[in-house]
Scaffold this motif. Structure first.
Motif, PDB file in Angstrom:
ATOM      1  N   ASP A   1       0.847  -1.182   0.000  1.00 60.06           N
ATOM      2  CA  ASP A   1       0.000   0.000   0.000  1.00 60.06           C
ATOM      3  C   ASP A   1       0.886   1.237   0.000  1.00 60.06           C
ATOM      4  OD1 ASP A   1      -3.053   0.887   1.609  1.00 60.06           O
ATOM      5  OD2 ASP A   1      -1.503   2.252   0.903  1.00 60.06           O
ATOM      6  N   LYS A   2       0.855   2.012  -1.079  1.00 62.21           N
ATOM      7  CA  LYS A   2       1.747   3.169  -1.201  1.00 62.21           C
ATOM      8  C   LYS A   2       1.500   4.193  -0.094  1.00 62.21           C
ATOM      9  CE  LYS A   2       3.589   6.543  -4.437  1.00 62.21           C
ATOM     10  NZ  LYS A   2       3.585   7.070  -5.813  1.00 62.21           N
ATOM     11  N   GLU A   3       0.237   4.418   0.219  1.00 62.80           N
ATOM     12  CA  GLU A   3      -0.079   5.393   1.269  1.00 62.80           C
ATOM     13  C   GLU A   3       0.464   4.937   2.619  1.00 62.80           C
ATOM     14  OE1 GLU A   3      -4.003   7.498   3.321  1.00 62.80           O
ATOM     15  OE2 GLU A   3      -4.183   6.437   1.399  1.00 62.80           O
ATOM     16  N   GLN A   4       0.286   3.642   2.907  1.00 65.13           N
ATOM     17  CA  GLN A   4       0.786   3.109   4.172  1.00 65.13           C
ATOM     18  C   GLN A   4       2.311   3.185   4.224  1.00 65.13           C
ATOM     19  OE1 GLN A   4      -0.191  -0.997   4.832  1.00 65.13           O
ATOM     20  NE2 GLN A   4       0.300  -0.924   7.014  1.00 65.13           N
ATOM     21  N   LEU A   5       2.952   2.921   3.084  1.00 67.92           N
ATOM     22  CA  LEU A   5       4.406   2.996   3.019  1.00 67.92           C
ATOM     23  C   LEU A   5       4.888   4.438   3.217  1.00 67.92           C
ATOM     24  CD1 LEU A   5       6.567   0.865   2.679  1.00 67.92           C
ATOM     25  CD2 LEU A   5       6.588   1.324   0.221  1.00 67.92           C
ATOM     26  N   GLY A   6       4.097   5.375   2.721  1.00 74.24           N
ATOM     27  CA  GLY A   6       4.426   6.783   2.936  1.00 74.24           C
ATOM     28  C   GLY A   6       4.406   7.136   4.412  1.00 74.24           C
ATOM     29  N   ARG A   7       3.424   6.559   5.135  1.00 72.60           N
ATOM     30  CA  ARG A   7       3.375   6.795   6.583  1.00 72.60           C
ATOM     31  C   ARG A   7       4.577   6.165   7.284  1.00 72.60           C
ATOM     32  NH1 ARG A   7      -2.279   5.944   5.693  1.00 72.60           N
ATOM     33  NH2 ARG A   7      -2.122   3.761   6.390  1.00 72.60           N
TER      34      ARG A   7
ATOM     35  N   GLU B   1       7.551   8.451   7.045  1.00 72.76           N
ATOM     36  CA  GLU B   1       7.509   9.528   8.035  1.00 72.76           C
ATOM     37  C   GLU B   1       7.868   9.008   9.425  1.00 72.76           C
ATOM     38  OE1 GLU B   1       7.137  12.819   7.580  1.00 72.76           O
ATOM     39  OE2 GLU B   1       7.311  12.249   5.479  1.00 72.76           O
ATOM     40  N   SER B   2       7.369   7.820   9.766  1.00 72.75           N
ATOM     41  CA  SER B   2       7.645   7.256  11.086  1.00 72.75           C
ATOM     42  C   SER B   2       9.123   6.964  11.279  1.00 72.75           C
ATOM     43  CB  SER B   2       6.836   5.961  11.283  1.00 72.75           C
ATOM     44  OG  SER B   2       5.460   6.232  11.276  1.00 72.75           O
ATOM     45  N   VAL B   3       9.738   6.403  10.241  1.00 71.28           N
ATOM     46  CA  VAL B   3      11.160   6.074  10.339  1.00 71.28           C
ATOM     47  C   VAL B   3      11.998   7.355  10.385  1.00 71.28           C
ATOM     48  CG1 VAL B   3      13.106   4.947   9.177  1.00 71.28           C
ATOM     49  CG2 VAL B   3      10.881   3.818   9.255  1.00 71.28           C
ATOM     50  N   LYS B   4      11.541   8.386   9.682  1.00 72.16           N
ATOM     51  CA  LYS B   4      12.247   9.667   9.739  1.00 72.16           C
ATOM     52  C   LYS B   4      12.239  10.224  11.157  1.00 72.16           C
ATOM     53  CE  LYS B   4      12.385  14.274   7.661  1.00 72.16           C
ATOM     54  NZ  LYS B   4      11.737  15.187   6.689  1.00 72.16           N
TER      55      LYS B   4
ATOM     56  N   LEU C   1      11.928   8.460  13.854  1.00 74.22           N
ATOM     57  CA  LEU C   1      12.793   7.574  14.628  1.00 74.22           C
ATOM     58  C   LEU C   1      14.251   7.989  14.498  1.00 74.22           C
ATOM     59  CD1 LEU C   1      13.258   4.913  16.250  1.00 74.22           C
ATOM     60  CD2 LEU C   1      13.355   3.740  14.043  1.00 74.22           C
ATOM     61  N   LEU C   2      14.645   8.326  13.275  1.00 77.61           N
ATOM     62  CA  LEU C   2      16.036   8.705  13.000  1.00 77.61           C
ATOM     63  C   LEU C   2      16.427  10.044  13.606  1.00 77.61           C
ATOM     64  CD1 LEU C   2      16.407   7.731   9.232  1.00 77.61           C
ATOM     65  CD2 LEU C   2      17.841   6.867  11.082  1.00 77.61           C
ATOM     66  N   GLU C   3      15.503  11.013  13.566  1.00 72.42           N
ATOM     67  CA  GLU C   3      15.892  12.395  13.844  1.00 72.42           C
ATOM     68  C   GLU C   3      15.390  12.972  15.167  1.00 72.42           C
ATOM     69  OE1 GLU C   3      18.084  13.536  12.007  1.00 72.42           O
ATOM     70  OE2 GLU C   3      17.927  12.175  10.301  1.00 72.42           O
ATOM     71  N   THR C   4      14.193  12.617  15.611  1.00 71.14           N
ATOM     72  CA  THR C   4      13.634  13.325  16.765  1.00 71.14           C
ATOM     73  C   THR C   4      13.148  12.427  17.887  1.00 71.14           C
ATOM     74  OG1 THR C   4      11.444  13.412  15.727  1.00 71.14           O
ATOM     75  CG2 THR C   4      12.922  15.274  15.321  1.00 71.14           C
ATOM     76  N   SER C   5      13.230  11.131  17.736  1.00 66.75           N
ATOM     77  CA  SER C   5      12.756  10.223  18.782  1.00 66.75           C
ATOM     78  C   SER C   5      13.680  10.258  19.992  1.00 66.75           C
ATOM     79  CB  SER C   5      12.683   8.795  18.240  1.00 66.75           C
ATOM     80  OG  SER C   5      13.987   8.307  17.974  1.00 66.75           O
ATOM     81  N   SER C   6      13.205   9.683  21.106  1.00 67.09           N
ATOM     82  CA  SER C   6      14.059   9.587  22.284  1.00 67.09           C
ATOM     83  C   SER C   6      15.272   8.704  21.992  1.00 67.09           C
ATOM     84  CB  SER C   6      13.256   9.031  23.468  1.00 67.09           C
ATOM     85  OG  SER C   6      12.724   7.760  23.169  1.00 67.09           O
ATOM     86  N   ALA C   7      15.117   7.728  21.101  1.00 69.39           N
ATOM     87  CA  ALA C   7      16.253   6.892  20.707  1.00 69.39           C
ATOM     88  C   ALA C   7      17.322   7.739  20.012  1.00 69.39           C
ATOM     89  CB  ALA C   7      15.784   5.771  19.783  1.00 69.39           C
ATOM     90  N   ALA C   8      16.882   8.633  19.116  1.00 72.28           N
ATOM     91  CA  ALA C   8      17.828   9.512  18.414  1.00 72.28           C
ATOM     92  C   ALA C   8      18.531  10.436  19.400  1.00 72.28           C
ATOM     93  CB  ALA C   8      17.085  10.332  17.359  1.00 72.28           C
TER      94      ALA C   8
ATOM     95  N   ALA D   1      22.319   4.475   8.837  1.00 72.91           N
ATOM     96  CA  ALA D   1      20.865   4.349   8.762  1.00 72.91           C
ATOM     97  C   ALA D   1      20.265   5.515   7.978  1.00 72.91           C
ATOM     98  CB  ALA D   1      20.277   4.289  10.169  1.00 72.91           C
ATOM     99  N   ARG D   2      20.807   6.695   8.171  1.00 74.89           N
ATOM    100  CA  ARG D   2      20.320   7.862   7.423  1.00 74.89           C
ATOM    101  C   ARG D   2      20.540   7.674   5.925  1.00 74.89           C
ATOM    102  NH1 ARG D   2      22.754  12.476  11.514  1.00 74.89           N
ATOM    103  NH2 ARG D   2      20.800  13.057  12.527  1.00 74.89           N
ATOM    104  N   GLY D   3      21.711   7.108   5.579  1.00 69.54           N
ATOM    105  CA  GLY D   3      21.985   6.859   4.172  1.00 69.54           C
ATOM    106  C   GLY D   3      20.987   5.886   3.568  1.00 69.54           C
ATOM    107  N   LEU D   4      20.673   4.828   4.300  1.00 71.49           N
ATOM    108  CA  LEU D   4      19.672   3.858   3.827  1.00 71.49           C
ATOM    109  C   LEU D   4      18.304   4.526   3.696  1.00 71.49           C
ATOM    110  CD1 LEU D   4      20.455   0.561   5.783  1.00 71.49           C
ATOM    111  CD2 LEU D   4      20.729   0.983   3.337  1.00 71.49           C
ATOM    112  N   TYR D   5      17.992   5.390   4.651  1.00 72.08           N
ATOM    113  CA  TYR D   5      16.698   6.073   4.594  1.00 72.08           C
ATOM    114  C   TYR D   5      16.596   6.948   3.342  1.00 72.08           C
ATOM    115  CZ  TYR D   5      12.772   9.047   5.643  1.00 72.08           C
ATOM    116  OH  TYR D   5      11.586   9.714   5.554  1.00 72.08           O
ATOM    117  N   ARG D   6      17.681   7.653   3.011  1.00 75.46           N
ATOM    118  CA  ARG D   6      17.660   8.482   1.799  1.00 75.46           C
ATOM    119  C   ARG D   6      17.432   7.618   0.564  1.00 75.46           C
ATOM    120  NH1 ARG D   6      21.697  11.329   4.726  1.00 75.46           N
ATOM    121  NH2 ARG D   6      23.376  10.116   3.759  1.00 75.46           N
TER     122      ARG D   6
END
Length: 306
Positions: free
Chosen positions: A44-50, A53-56, A58-65, A83-88
């Protein structure tokens, strides 16, 4: 605590998902192989789009980051960069319509973040590091304040010394209160402001004395590099002392911006003069640029020496 558990659970699930996706391929005619072949069609493209955003987040603003950043652990930081490179790459694949590749890369991104979190130091270690950094900066500020008082005393009648000393001592006292409440990061920010004010004060006293300048600089080029540092210090002071006020006062913001524009023009002219090896002119232009920055700060109601 609950947030860390939730993040760990999410990362673990992503890890399991990635393991399943990177397992050995199924036999050509098996049901699993047919299912895998139809993956792209069923995503589902829409679900994948979400998910993107979720992984972004996780990478940048989560408590883990934040934990990874606070740890200072080079392995954790390097792993998150991977991980950022893979995300791009995942985002590029999504833009190109390759949903299967997007899904696979997002799972691998989450796995790397899982590893980065494991490398990051525990909260107790982070707290000790913050405390140590606060103590070191506190000592630096007090040493710089002592140096400022000494130079001011030697000059005899420098303007604004008492105001500058009062400002620095107030910041130190506020930082100590924050540290007593275990708020080391906030205390460090307060000390950073005090450090910049003290540094600007010393450079102002030094710049105001032609004899001292001529004795301490081996050449105009050396003096130029000193003035570059002084200019950069005042630009940082704009950020820590003025930007918050500008954000809530449009009129002040415009006034400060006018000073900054003029300072930027003079700095560019100074850089051009230095490129021509005309360091005497470059020093003069840099001094004028820094004076505009001082005016911007004072116009915002913050007194600093200049």
């Amino acid at each position: 605590m609950m947030k860390r558990i939730a993040i760990a659970a999410a990362l673990a699930a992503a890890f399991a998902s990635a393991q399943a996706q990177t397992a050995a391929p199924a036999a050509p005619d098996s049901a699993a192989a047919r299912l895998q072949a139809n993956t792209a069609a069923t995503l589902d493209k829409e679900q994948l789009g979400r998910r993107l955003e979720s992984v972004k987040l996780l990478l940048e603003t989560s408590s883990a980051a934040r934990q990874i950043e606070a740890s200072g652990d080079q392995r954790a930081l390097a792993t998150r960069d991977k991980a950022r490179g893979l995300y791009r790459n995942a985002a590029d694949a999504y833009a190109a319509g390759d949903l299967a590749k997007t899904s696979r890369l997002l799972a691998e991104t989450s796995v790397l973040m899982f590893e980065a979190v494991r490398y990051a130091a525990p909260d107790e270690v982070v707290a000790k590091k913050l405390e140590a950094d606060f103590t070191a900066r506190n000592e630096s500020v007090k040493a710089l304040l002592a140096a400022y008082k000494r130079v001011a005393s030697e000059k005899g009648s420098a303007k604004g010394v008492s105001e500058t000393v009062s400002s620095i001592e107030k910041s130190i006292a506020e930082a100590d209160k924050l540290a007593a409440a275990k708020k080391y990061a906030e205390g460090r920010a307060e000390l950073d402001r005090a450090y910049l004010v003290a540094k600007a004060g010393i450079s102002s006293l030094r710049s105001g004395d032609t004899l001292v300048r001529s004795l301490n600089f081996a050449s105009k080029e050396e003096e130029f590099h000193y003035e570059i540092d002084r200019n950069e210090t005042h630009k940082m002071l704009i950020k820590v002392l003025v930007d918050e006020k500008r954000a809530t006062n449009p009129q002040l913001d415009q006034q400060v911006q006018n000073f900054l524009n003029k300072a930027g023009e003079l700095r560019a002219a100074a850089d051009a003069a230095a490129a021509r090896k005309d360091f005497a002119q470059a020093v003069k232009l840099l001094e004028e640029s820094t004076a505009e920055l001082v005016r911007a700060i004072r116009n915002a109601g913050v007194y600093i020496p200049g």
